[in-house]
Structures are given as structure tokens and as C-alpha cells.
Scaffold this motif. Structure first.
Motif, PDB file in Angstrom:
ATOM      1  N   GLY A  62       0.805  -1.214   0.000  1.00 54.57           N
ATOM      2  CA  GLY A  62       0.000   0.000   0.000  1.00 54.57           C
ATOM      3  C   GLY A  62       0.837   1.262   0.000  1.00 54.57           C
ATOM      4  N   GLU A  63       1.891   1.266   0.807  1.00 53.61           N
ATOM      5  CA  GLU A  63       2.773   2.434   0.841  1.00 53.61           C
ATOM      6  C   GLU A  63       3.498   2.607  -0.488  1.00 53.61           C
ATOM      7  OE1 GLU A  63       2.573   0.146   3.215  1.00 53.61           O
ATOM      8  OE2 GLU A  63       2.746   1.049   5.210  1.00 53.61           O
ATOM      9  N   LEU A  64       3.962   1.507  -1.072  1.00 52.99           N
ATOM     10  CA  LEU A  64       4.691   1.585  -2.338  1.00 52.99           C
ATOM     11  C   LEU A  64       3.801   2.119  -3.452  1.00 52.99           C
ATOM     12  CD1 LEU A  64       6.599  -1.823  -2.105  1.00 52.99           C
ATOM     13  CD2 LEU A  64       7.594   0.451  -1.856  1.00 52.99           C
ATOM     14  N   LEU A  65       2.565   1.620  -3.538  1.00 50.43           N
ATOM     15  CA  LEU A  65       1.643   2.093  -4.575  1.00 50.43           C
ATOM     16  C   LEU A  65       1.337   3.578  -4.397  1.00 50.43           C
ATOM     17  CD1 LEU A  65      -0.972  -0.817  -4.808  1.00 50.43           C
ATOM     18  CD2 LEU A  65       0.970  -0.388  -6.307  1.00 50.43           C
ATOM     19  N   THR A  66       1.133   3.982  -3.148  1.00 49.90           N
ATOM     20  CA  THR A  66       0.807   5.383  -2.881  1.00 49.90           C
ATOM     21  C   THR A  66       1.975   6.295  -3.232  1.00 49.90           C
ATOM     22  OG1 THR A  66      -0.742   4.749  -1.129  1.00 49.90           O
ATOM     23  CG2 THR A  66       0.101   7.008  -1.089  1.00 49.90           C
ATOM     24  N   GLN A  67       3.180   5.920  -2.835  1.00 49.27           N
ATOM     25  CA  GLN A  67       4.351   6.740  -3.162  1.00 49.27           C
ATOM     26  C   GLN A  67       4.524   6.885  -4.669  1.00 49.27           C
ATOM     27  OE1 GLN A  67       8.052   5.713  -1.014  1.00 49.27           O
ATOM     28  NE2 GLN A  67       6.764   4.629   0.450  1.00 49.27           N
ATOM     29  N   LEU A  68       4.302   5.777  -5.399  1.00 49.45           N
ATOM     30  CA  LEU A  68       4.490   5.822  -6.838  1.00 49.45           C
ATOM     31  C   LEU A  68       3.438   6.695  -7.506  1.00 49.45           C
ATOM     32  CD1 LEU A  68       6.422   4.809  -8.937  1.00 49.45           C
ATOM     33  CD2 LEU A  68       5.037   2.729  -9.190  1.00 49.45           C
ATOM     34  N   SER A  69       2.177   6.573  -7.068  1.00 47.00           N
ATOM     35  CA  SER A  69       1.121   7.426  -7.624  1.00 47.00           C
ATOM     36  C   SER A  69       1.429   8.899  -7.402  1.00 47.00           C
ATOM     37  CB  SER A  69      -0.234   7.088  -6.983  1.00 47.00           C
ATOM     38  OG  SER A  69      -0.962   6.163  -7.752  1.00 47.00           O
ATOM     39  N   ILE A  70       1.795   9.250  -6.174  1.00 47.16           N
ATOM     40  CA  ILE A  70       2.075  10.651  -5.865  1.00 47.16           C
ATOM     41  C   ILE A  70       3.241  11.157  -6.710  1.00 47.16           C
ATOM     42  CG2 ILE A  70       2.913  12.203  -4.056  1.00 47.16           C
ATOM     43  CD1 ILE A  70       1.276  10.528  -2.053  1.00 47.16           C
ATOM     44  N   GLU A 105      -5.608   5.814  -9.039  1.00 52.59           N
ATOM     45  CA  GLU A 105      -4.154   5.701  -8.979  1.00 52.59           C
ATOM     46  C   GLU A 105      -3.616   5.992 -10.376  1.00 52.59           C
ATOM     47  OE1 GLU A 105      -2.691   1.681  -8.465  1.00 52.59           O
ATOM     48  OE2 GLU A 105      -4.407   0.847  -9.507  1.00 52.59           O
ATOM     49  N   VAL A 106      -2.295   6.138 -10.472  1.00 52.45           N
ATOM     50  CA  VAL A 106      -1.757   6.390 -11.803  1.00 52.45           C
ATOM     51  C   VAL A 106      -0.376   5.752 -11.932  1.00 52.45           C
ATOM     52  CG1 VAL A 106      -0.744   8.646 -11.199  1.00 52.45           C
ATOM     53  CG2 VAL A 106      -1.307   8.131 -13.579  1.00 52.45           C
ATOM     54  N   LEU A 107      -0.217   4.947 -12.976  1.00 53.61           N
ATOM     55  CA  LEU A 107       1.068   4.370 -13.367  1.00 53.61           C
ATOM     56  C   LEU A 107       1.742   3.601 -12.238  1.00 53.61           C
ATOM     57  CD1 LEU A 107       2.182   7.447 -15.435  1.00 53.61           C
ATOM     58  CD2 LEU A 107       1.794   5.172 -16.390  1.00 53.61           C
ATOM     59  N   THR A 108       0.949   2.917 -11.433  1.00 53.13           N
ATOM     60  CA  THR A 108       1.520   2.048 -10.403  1.00 53.13           C
ATOM     61  C   THR A 108       1.765   0.665 -10.986  1.00 53.13           C
ATOM     62  OG1 THR A 108      -0.555   1.118  -9.571  1.00 53.13           O
ATOM     63  CG2 THR A 108       0.120   3.270  -8.692  1.00 53.13           C
ATOM     64  N   SER A 109       2.433  -0.166 -10.207  1.00 53.51           N
ATOM     65  CA  SER A 109       2.677  -1.526 -10.656  1.00 53.51           C
ATOM     66  C   SER A 109       1.428  -2.398 -10.559  1.00 53.51           C
ATOM     67  CB  SER A 109       3.829  -2.153  -9.850  1.00 53.51           C
ATOM     68  OG  SER A 109       3.763  -1.780  -8.492  1.00 53.51           O
TER      69      SER A 109
END
Length: 294
Positions: A61-69, A223-227
Motif C-alpha cells: 500500500g505504501e509503495l503504490l501510494t508513493q508511486l502514484s504521488i 491511482e496512476v502508473l503504479t505496478s
């Protein structure tokens, strides 16, 4: 903290009201006052073949959020829903504060390479979602140019449906359909260039858009451009791999999909993911973030 969902997402947050749980994200609205904001909280839940699996992927969850931001802050060609504000401490690091949009029922898929469901369809018709492609392509080949292949976002519990551009016009009107297509292709092109500079190939992705409630302006949401929403490959492996499948080593949950396909017949409750599969998948998520955010 109140009731807790899977992957330790609280369903009760001070000042917020839980309104929705999806496969990965939970949504909260302000408990009092204007309801023009959403708190989007990413869990560690993981799904494959439309089934939620156990256990989750630690830290996902943290990884996806960091990548989206990170991506939202670099996509300056179109407005997005991310806004600045206080995040509750209970979900800090895995939550985004956003403007609530009037979302369009279109999943805006852009494909730069032929693989996945597109490859399966190409083998049958030499086209993807009605877009004719050259003969002789194989799984993983780069397309002559990125193609836009929208899908209809089905109601909760139903499968999304690949549709033609003409069908998207019927759903949202000609002007909006064209704007969704043009914005999706523009974002994909810009993001692909950024990824390539970091040794990563953006093979395909999906975007979701809505209308800003105050202005009606087309706005990038979700979200945007996450894995989870995108297929990323290692550029060096892609260009040097001897075994064709190894050129498509991805930075997402493909490890989970492959293991589940080999160990489950699709009936009943899926088996629990082995520790090794969970750890390998988490490592791929972390590697992508490290590659891009540097």
C-alpha cells in the motif's frame, strides 16, 4: 482505532466516514462538512483472476501510494485529483487526499507493446479491441505506435468489458470520448519517456478520469502508473534475454499470477500464497519504486 479491514486498514478514522472497499483501496469521505474530498487509502491486499488472495504483500500500500504521488507530480499536461491536506496518522504513508470527481465509466487502456489479453486477441483476429495491427507480431513485441483500447467499467462484482472507441462514444459522448483518448495517449507517451530514462519499459497501463465537480474539467483520478495498474519491464532484460518470455520480466504481481495459475484450478477458495512468492513479489514492487523515484 476501530474496526480493521484486511491488511490493517481501519474502517474508522477520526473525522472520516468509510464508504467503500475495493480490491486494493478503501475510500473515506469527511464525516462532517463539505463532501467534495475523498481519502484514498491503499491496502496491502493482492488479487489475481478477480479473487482476493491471502496473505497480502507487506508494504504494498505504501509503495503504490508513493508511486502514484510521484507520477501525479510529474504529469503536468492534465489536471489531477491529488490535493494537499492533512492525512490521518493511522494511514499516513498509504493514503492520498483527493478531490471527489464525477468519474467516467471508462477504463482508459493504452498499450505500447503486444502482450496479455491483447496478445490473446491478436492471435484470433490480428487486432486488439478493433484496432488492426500488422501481421507477424509475437508476444512482447513493441507496437508501431501506442494504441488506445478502452474498457467499460462494470458494476462491482462484474467483469470489465473491452469495448471499441465507437462504443465509448455511445457511453460518454463524442467530445468526452475523444478527450479521454487524447489525454491517455499524451500521458502514456510522456511517462514512457521518463521510464525509459531509468531503464524501465512501460508496456501498457490504464487511466481513469472524471469531471471536476466545480468546473467540469477533465481530471485524472484514481491511482496512476503504479505496478498494479501498469505493466513495467526491465529494459535490459527485454533487449538481451535469450528466452522470449524472460524479456518480459515485470515489476508487478505477475509472480503471483503465474504461481496461482500453476497451483489452482479456479474452483473454490484460492490457496494461500507461499512465503517465497510473497517475498519475491514485494521485492519487485520495491525495485520498481527504487528505479523510478531516484
Amino acid at each position: 482505532m476501530g474496526t480493521v479491514t484486511s491488511a490493517n486498514i481501519p474502517t474508522e478514522l477520526p473525522g472520516w466516514r468509510h464508504v467503500y472497499s475495493g480490491k486494493v483501496r478503501d475510500l473515506f469521505e469527511p464525516a462532517d462538512g463539505p463532501d467534495d474530498r475523498l481519502l484514498v487509502v491503499a491496502s496491502d491486499r493482492v488479487s489475481a483472476f478477480d479473487r482476493e488472495l491471502e496473505p497480502g504483500i507487506p508494504g504494498k500500500g505504501e509503495l503504490l501510494t508513493q508511486l502514484s504521488i510521484w507520477w501525479f507530480n510529474r504529469l503536468t499536461m492534465i489536471p489531477h485529483h491529488l490535493i494537499v491536506g492533512d492525512i490521518p496518522a493511522e494511514v499516513a504513508g498509504r493514503a492520498m487526499l483527493t478531490t471527489k470527481l464525477d468519474m467516467y465509466p471508462i477504463e482508459c487502456v493504452v498499450r505500447g507493446y503486444l502482450t496479455g489479453s491483447g496478445w490473446a486477441e491478436y492471435r484470433q483476429s490480428q487486432s486488439v479491441c478493433g484496432v488492426a495491427l500488422p501481421a507477424g507480431l509475437v508476444d512482447g513485441d513493441r507496437l508501431p505506435e501506442p494504441i488506445y483500447t478502452p474498457a467499460y467499467k462494470a458494476p462491482l462484482g462484474a467483469h470489465d468489458e473491452n469495448i471499441s472507441f465507437e462504443r465509448s462514444v455511445e457511453l460518454v459522448g463524442a467530445d468526452v470520448a475523444a478527450a479521454l483518448r487524447d489525454a491517455s495517449l499524451a500521458i502514456f507517451t510522456a511517462a514512457s519517456a521518463i521510464a525509459e530514462e531509468r531503464g524501465v519499459i512501460l508496456a501498457d497501463t490504464k487511466f481513469e478520469f472524471g469531471a471536476h465537480p466545480a468546473t467540469g474539467e477533465l481530471t485524472l483520478g484514481d491511482e496512476v502508473l503504479t505496478s498494479d495498474s501498469s505493466r513495467y519491464w526491465d529494459a535490459e532484460a527485454y533487449h538481451t534475454a535469450i528466452i522470449p518470455r524472460e524479456r518480459m520480466a515485470s515489476f508487478d504481481k505477475q509472480i503471483v499470477r503465474d504461481w496461482l495459475a500453476a497451483n489452482w484450478d479456479g474452483q473454490g477458495i484460492p490457496p494461500e500464497l507461499p512465503v517465497e512468492i510473497v517475498e519475491r513479489t514485494a521485492a519487485r514492487y520495491r525495485e520498481l519504486l527504487a528505479r523510478l523515484v531516484r
